[in-house]
Motif scaffolding. Structure first.
Motif, PDB file in Angstrom:
ATOM      1  N   HIS A  20      48.861  39.918  61.986  1.00  0.00           N
ATOM      2  CA  HIS A  20      48.466  41.106  61.229  1.00  0.00           C
ATOM      3  C   HIS A  20      49.364  41.239  60.007  1.00  0.00           C
ATOM      4  CE1 HIS A  20      45.918  42.260  64.542  1.00  0.00           C
ATOM      5  NE2 HIS A  20      46.939  42.060  65.370  1.00  0.00           N
ATOM      6  N   GLY A  21      48.855  41.840  58.967  1.00  0.00           N
ATOM      7  CA  GLY A  21      49.645  42.044  57.759  1.00  0.00           C
ATOM      8  C   GLY A  21      48.847  41.684  56.521  1.00  0.00           C
ATOM      9  N   ASP A  22      49.547  41.654  55.395  1.00  0.00           N
ATOM     10  CA  ASP A  22      48.934  41.351  54.109  1.00  0.00           C
ATOM     11  C   ASP A  22      49.649  40.189  53.438  1.00  0.00           C
ATOM     12  OD1 ASP A  22      47.121  43.444  54.319  1.00  0.00           O
ATOM     13  OD2 ASP A  22      48.471  44.867  53.334  1.00  0.00           O
ATOM     14  N   VAL A  23      48.878  39.415  52.687  1.00  0.00           N
ATOM     15  CA  VAL A  23      49.434  38.346  51.867  1.00  0.00           C
ATOM     16  C   VAL A  23      48.879  38.544  50.467  1.00  0.00           C
ATOM     17  CG1 VAL A  23      49.521  35.861  51.463  1.00  0.00           C
ATOM     18  CG2 VAL A  23      49.570  36.741  53.799  1.00  0.00           C
ATOM     19  N   GLY A  25      48.217  41.269  48.920  1.00  0.00           N
ATOM     20  CA  GLY A  25      47.209  42.322  48.886  1.00  0.00           C
ATOM     21  C   GLY A  25      45.947  42.002  49.661  1.00  0.00           C
ATOM     22  N   VAL A  26      45.874  40.837  50.269  1.00  0.00           N
ATOM     23  CA  VAL A  26      44.703  40.432  51.056  1.00  0.00           C
ATOM     24  C   VAL A  26      45.119  40.381  52.527  1.00  0.00           C
ATOM     25  CG1 VAL A  26      42.974  38.631  51.436  1.00  0.00           C
ATOM     26  CG2 VAL A  26      43.821  39.061  49.140  1.00  0.00           C
ATOM     27  N   GLY A  27      44.299  40.928  53.398  1.00  0.00           N
ATOM     28  CA  GLY A  27      44.609  40.925  54.814  1.00  0.00           C
ATOM     29  C   GLY A  27      44.646  39.517  55.386  1.00  0.00           C
ATOM     30  N   VAL A  28      45.586  39.294  56.306  1.00  0.00           N
ATOM     31  CA  VAL A  28      45.713  37.979  56.934  1.00  0.00           C
ATOM     32  C   VAL A  28      44.449  37.658  57.734  1.00  0.00           C
ATOM     33  CG1 VAL A  28      47.046  36.613  58.584  1.00  0.00           C
ATOM     34  CG2 VAL A  28      48.223  38.120  57.003  1.00  0.00           C
ATOM     35  N   THR A  30      41.419  38.428  56.940  1.00  0.00           N
ATOM     36  CA  THR A  30      40.432  37.931  55.975  1.00  0.00           C
ATOM     37  C   THR A  30      40.719  36.479  55.602  1.00  0.00           C
ATOM     38  OG1 THR A  30      40.239  40.167  55.084  1.00  0.00           O
ATOM     39  CG2 THR A  30      39.386  38.378  53.723  1.00  0.00           C
ATOM     40  N   VAL A  31      41.984  36.178  55.376  1.00  0.00           N
ATOM     41  CA  VAL A  31      42.364  34.795  55.072  1.00  0.00           C
ATOM     42  C   VAL A  31      42.003  33.896  56.251  1.00  0.00           C
ATOM     43  CG1 VAL A  31      44.318  33.255  54.621  1.00  0.00           C
ATOM     44  CG2 VAL A  31      44.204  35.472  53.482  1.00  0.00           C
TER      45      VAL A  31
END
Length: 126
Positions: A20-23, A25-28, A30-31
């Protein structure tokens, strides 16, 4: 092409469901989904190449051509689509039960790929 596709599919699943988290500004998650889709496409391309013949020399006899059956290739492609698809028998949001059906399809897919690799090598241990 099969191994990179399997690895990308697995890494994408881990990112989508376990991290969980963001990279940037994009959610992990989603990546992870994007990596799963790319891995699925690479894996499907590799599976479709299995239909090509693989020549094997058998102790003094003529070369034998081994081809994976169309039915098995279709079943493996359907398994990849099922794993990547958001439409499941048990929805994924019902953790951990919802992931078990995808894990089962992934396990069968790895088993089937292992069988084909072994057969292409002439029955030798992989």
């Amino acid at each position: 092409m099969i191994l990179p596709g399997v690895l990308a599919l697995l890494v994408g699943a881990v990112l989508a469901f376990a991290v969980h988290g963001d990279v940037g500004g994009v959610g992990v998650g989603t990546v992870g989904v994007i990596v799963m889709i790319i891995g699925g496409l690479i894996l499907i391309a590799g599976l479709l190449r299995l239909r090509r013949g693989s020549r094997q020399r058998i102790a003094g006899r003529r070369d034998r051509v081994y081809r994976t059956s169309k039915g098995k290739i279709i079943a493996m492609v359907i398994a990849v689509i099922y794993i990547v698809s958001p439409i499941d028998i048990v929805p994924d949001f019902l953790l951990p039960v919802g992931v078990i059906d995808d894990a089962t399809a992934f396990g069968w897919l790895l088993f089937a790929i292992g069988q084909e690799v072994t057969r292409r090598r002439g029955g030798q241990a992989a």
